[in-house]
Write an enzyme that holds these catalytic residues in place. Structure first.
Site, PDB file in Angstrom:
ATOM      1  N   LYS A  22       6.079  -0.590 -10.791  1.00  0.00           N
ATOM      2  CA  LYS A  22       4.813  -1.061 -10.196  1.00  0.00           C
ATOM      3  C   LYS A  22       3.944   0.127  -9.800  1.00  0.00           C
ATOM      4  CE  LYS A  22       4.612  -2.101  -5.651  1.00  0.00           C
ATOM      5  NZ  LYS A  22       3.509  -1.446  -4.922  1.00  0.00           N
ATOM      6  N   ARG A 121      -2.193   4.101   7.389  1.00  0.00           N
ATOM      7  CA  ARG A 121      -2.494   4.319   5.967  1.00  0.00           C
ATOM      8  C   ARG A 121      -3.946   4.755   5.745  1.00  0.00           C
ATOM      9  NH1 ARG A 121       0.725   0.215   2.173  1.00  0.00           N
ATOM     10  NH2 ARG A 121       0.890   2.085   0.903  1.00  0.00           N
TER      11      ARG A 121
HETATM   12  C1  EPZ Z   1       2.540   5.090  -2.433  1.00  0.00           C
HETATM   13  O1  EPZ Z   1       1.736   4.645  -1.346  1.00  0.00           O
HETATM   14  C2  EPZ Z   1       3.308   3.876  -2.919  1.00  0.00           C
HETATM   15  N1  EPZ Z   1       2.360   2.863  -3.391  1.00  0.00           N
HETATM   16  C3  EPZ Z   1       4.139   3.314  -1.765  1.00  0.00           C
HETATM   17  O2  EPZ Z   1       4.892   2.216  -2.270  1.00  0.00           O
HETATM   18  C4  EPZ Z   1       5.124   4.402  -1.310  1.00  0.00           C
HETATM   19  O3  EPZ Z   1       5.840   3.917  -0.193  1.00  0.00           O
HETATM   20  C5  EPZ Z   1       4.323   5.656  -0.900  1.00  0.00           C
HETATM   21  O4  EPZ Z   1       3.494   6.081  -1.996  1.00  0.00           O
HETATM   22  C6  EPZ Z   1       5.232   6.820  -0.510  1.00  0.00           C
HETATM   23  O5  EPZ Z   1       6.059   7.145  -1.565  1.00  0.00           O
HETATM   24  C7  EPZ Z   1       1.831   2.996  -4.628  1.00  0.00           C
HETATM   25  O6  EPZ Z   1       2.091   3.951  -5.341  1.00  0.00           O
HETATM   26  C8  EPZ Z   1       0.926   1.889  -5.087  1.00  0.00           C
HETATM   27  P1  EPZ Z   1       1.129   8.093   0.576  1.00  0.00           P
HETATM   28  P2  EPZ Z   1       0.586   5.619  -0.740  1.00  0.00           P
HETATM   29  O7  EPZ Z   1      -0.310   8.337   0.369  1.00  0.00           O
HETATM   30  O8  EPZ Z   1      -0.045   6.373  -1.843  1.00  0.00           O
HETATM   31  C9  EPZ Z   1      -0.322   9.240   4.922  1.00  0.00           C
HETATM   32  C10 EPZ Z   1       5.695   0.007  -2.288  1.00  0.00           C
HETATM   33  O9  EPZ Z   1       6.398  -0.663  -1.515  1.00  0.00           O
HETATM   34  N2  EPZ Z   1      -1.644   9.478   4.316  1.00  0.00           N
HETATM   35  O10 EPZ Z   1       2.124   9.011  -0.049  1.00  0.00           O
HETATM   36  O11 EPZ Z   1      -0.266   4.818   0.157  1.00  0.00           O
HETATM   37  C11 EPZ Z   1       0.051   7.765   4.914  1.00  0.00           C
HETATM   38  O12 EPZ Z   1      -0.522   7.099   6.027  1.00  0.00           O
HETATM   39  C12 EPZ Z   1       4.616   0.910  -1.727  1.00  0.00           C
HETATM   40  O13 EPZ Z   1       5.807   0.009  -3.535  1.00  0.00           O
HETATM   41  C13 EPZ Z   1      -2.666  10.000   5.104  1.00  0.00           C
HETATM   42  O14 EPZ Z   1      -2.482  10.251   6.299  1.00  0.00           O
HETATM   43  O15 EPZ Z   1       1.490   6.611   0.135  1.00  0.00           O
HETATM   44  C14 EPZ Z   1       1.551   7.812   4.993  1.00  0.00           C
HETATM   45  O16 EPZ Z   1       1.947   7.974   6.333  1.00  0.00           O
HETATM   46  C15 EPZ Z   1       4.568   0.887  -0.211  1.00  0.00           C
HETATM   47  N3  EPZ Z   1      -3.889  10.214   4.542  1.00  0.00           N
HETATM   48  C16 EPZ Z   1       1.907   9.064   4.198  1.00  0.00           C
HETATM   49  O17 EPZ Z   1       0.700   9.836   4.118  1.00  0.00           O
HETATM   50  C17 EPZ Z   1      -4.127   9.950   3.222  1.00  0.00           C
HETATM   51  O18 EPZ Z   1      -5.266  10.187   2.749  1.00  0.00           O
HETATM   52  C18 EPZ Z   1       2.374   8.765   2.772  1.00  0.00           C
HETATM   53  O19 EPZ Z   1       1.374   8.003   2.150  1.00  0.00           O
HETATM   54  C19 EPZ Z   1      -3.072   9.414   2.431  1.00  0.00           C
HETATM   55  C20 EPZ Z   1      -1.838   9.202   3.000  1.00  0.00           C
END
Ligand code: EPZ
Length: 435
Positions: A22, A121
């Site tokens: 996904k 997020r």
């Molecule tokens: C991706 O989400 C995945 N979703 C998530 O899977 C996965 O849990 C996550 O990566 C971590 O591996 C997709 O790929 C569609 P991040 P994403 O940006 O991109 C903070 C599932 O169940 N952050 O790596 O949203 C954020 O708040 C889903 O399949 C900022 O602060 O994850 C979080 O605490 C859930 N500012 C951390 O980084 C930003 O601009 C990791 O988020 C971006 C992120």
């Protein structure tokens, strides 16, 4: 309202072929907008997030069709820059359309993205990078409006956190930007590498995928591609958790063990026997109570991934001791802990951690999913319960699993899809008969 009814105590046995990932599919669908020729994507799972993505693609003018595991994308004759609120609100992945639409139309209007309530997020890292590449961003009411009338230009940028989504946004921005880009402290998840490989197949010039630094040379245009998604490593983690909960043995085809690096170690420490039977195939076997893990933490790839954390928590509910799992990635990963307790298990959410006191058995109960992986974890926990469980909140589970009920029932689980409406009708019929 639909729910899953599960009668615990049935061991699993059989073979499963993992679906496409996904978290590869969603950014690659958005990246299709960058291409001037048709795109074909194989090994596509049928998810509600896929439906929302197809709605967004069609709303901006792109041709997008799904048929038998394959998506076909066709370039638009006329583009629109507004992402529909309903589709945007259905999932977090609407953010992936910012960079492609900026390149295509010079403007994006993005309603606030939806997705699982795992924490704040924010998208500040995405926006900081895009602004450095020449975009300007502002809120107009509840709509984020991005503009880049003069296009995007290459830049050097260090991510303050290796965000998966931000890395993918900046990759999609840089491939058609003017000049060179270097991004530091980027995400190395397999799905990020899959997106880079897709873009390079379309003619992009990306180097360093899977490392901490990406070097990208902007090109004039991208062609099309035929791409097969990598297997879904989180579905694999879900099946491993299910084997621990129910007991038994499951063989998984279309597996990439390297993608499961941090997860296999965790399950092996619990006492699961996991071995590679042939290339691309893993076998998992468990006929005992799992061992506790003490204190474990999640982290960015290749560490123990955050998405597997609730699934591992479910697997540990019948363990022979105590475990604390801290999710260093999201601040609200363990809403499922309260639901585990409603089943009679012993779990407590403490901040961004969950504490588990393993029990020999617990009864099961009526529980509600609050997010995608937490919902899958409740399904796994119900397999271990002594009695019957009812799991509501399938709208979350269906975002990430094509048909979890069928996947598990084919392996021997006693699990069925029920509806409260149907139950009411049959109750009324019984009452009518009795009168
Ligand atoms: C991706 O989400 C995945 N979703 C998530 O899977 C996965 O849990 C996550 O990566 C971590 O591996 C997709 O790929 C569609 P991040 P994403 O940006 O991109 C903070 C599932 O169940 N952050 O790596 O949203 C954020 O708040 C889903 O399949 C900022 O602060 O994850 C979080 O605490 C859930 N500012 C951390 O980084 C930003 O601009 C990791 O988020 C971006 C992120």
């Amino acid at each position: 309202m639909e729910y899953l009814r599960i009668q615990g105590g049935h061991r699993l046995k059989g073979t499963v072929t993992l679906p496409g990932a996904k978290n590869s599919l969603l950014p690659i669908l958005a990246a299709g907008i960058l291409c001037n020729k048709p795109v074909t994507i194989h090994n596509v799972p049928t998810l509600t997030d896929l439906d929302a993505s197809l709605q967004i693609l069609r709303a901006v003018g792109w041709g997008a069709e799904y048929m038998d595991g394959t998506v076909q994308l066709f370039p638009a004759m006329h583009m629109h820059s507004t992402i529909p609120e309903k589709a945007a609100g259905a999932m977090r992945s609407s953010v992936f359309y910012m960079a492609p639409l900026l390149h295509r139309t010079g403007k994006v209007e993005l309603p606030s993205p939806g997705g699982c309530r795992l924490g704040q997020r924010p998208i500040d890292i995405h926006l900081e990078g895009l602004v450095k590449m020449g975009a300007c961003a502002k809120m107009e009411g509840d709509i984020l409006v991005l503009r880049a009338e003069n296009g995007l230009k290459g830049t050097n940028f260090r991510l303050r956190y290796p965000s998966v989504g931000a890395t993918e946004t900046l990759m999609m921005a840089a491939v058609l930007a003017k000049g060179e880009s270097k991004f530091f402290n980027v995400a190395k998840e397999p799905e990020v590498v899959d997106l880079a490989n897709f873009l390079n197949t379309c003619g992009a010039k990306i180097q360093g995928m899977g490392t901490d630094c990406l070097e990208i040379t902007g090109v004039e245009r991208l062609e099309g591609a035929v791409h097969t998604l990598i297997p879904d490593r989180i579905v694999a983690a879900t099946l491993l958790a299910a084997v621990v909960c129910a007991g038994g043995e499951v063989c998984m085809n279309n597996v990439c063990p390297v993608h499961l690096a941090g997860v296999l170690d965790i399950f092996r420490r619990m006492g699961v026997k996991i071995w590679q039977t042939e290339p691309g195939q893993l076998k998992a076997q468990m006929y005992r109570r799992p061992l506790p893990l003490g204190a474990v933490k999640t982290g960015p790839f290749p560490k123990f991934c955050t998405d597997a954390a609730p699934l591992v928590a479910a697997a540990l509910l019948t363990s022979t001791g105590r475990t604390t799992i801290e999710d260093t990635v999201f601040e609200n990963r363990f809403d499922c802990a309260m639901e585990f307790s409603k089943m009679g298990a012993c779990a407590l959410k403490q901040g961004r951690s969950v504490r588990i006191w393993g029990k020999e058995d617990y009864a099961g109960g009526k529980v509600h999913a609050a997010d995608l992986r937490g919902g899958a974890a409740l399904v796994c926990a119900a397999l271990a319960a002594k009695g019957e469980s009812k799991i509501f909140g399938l709208e979350y589970i269906n975002r990430g699993y094509s048909d979890l009920q069928r996947l598990l029932s084919d392996l021997g689980a006693d699990i069925s899809l029920q509806s409260t409406e149907v139950e009411k009708i049959s109750l009324y019929q019984k009452i009518a008969k009795a009168e």
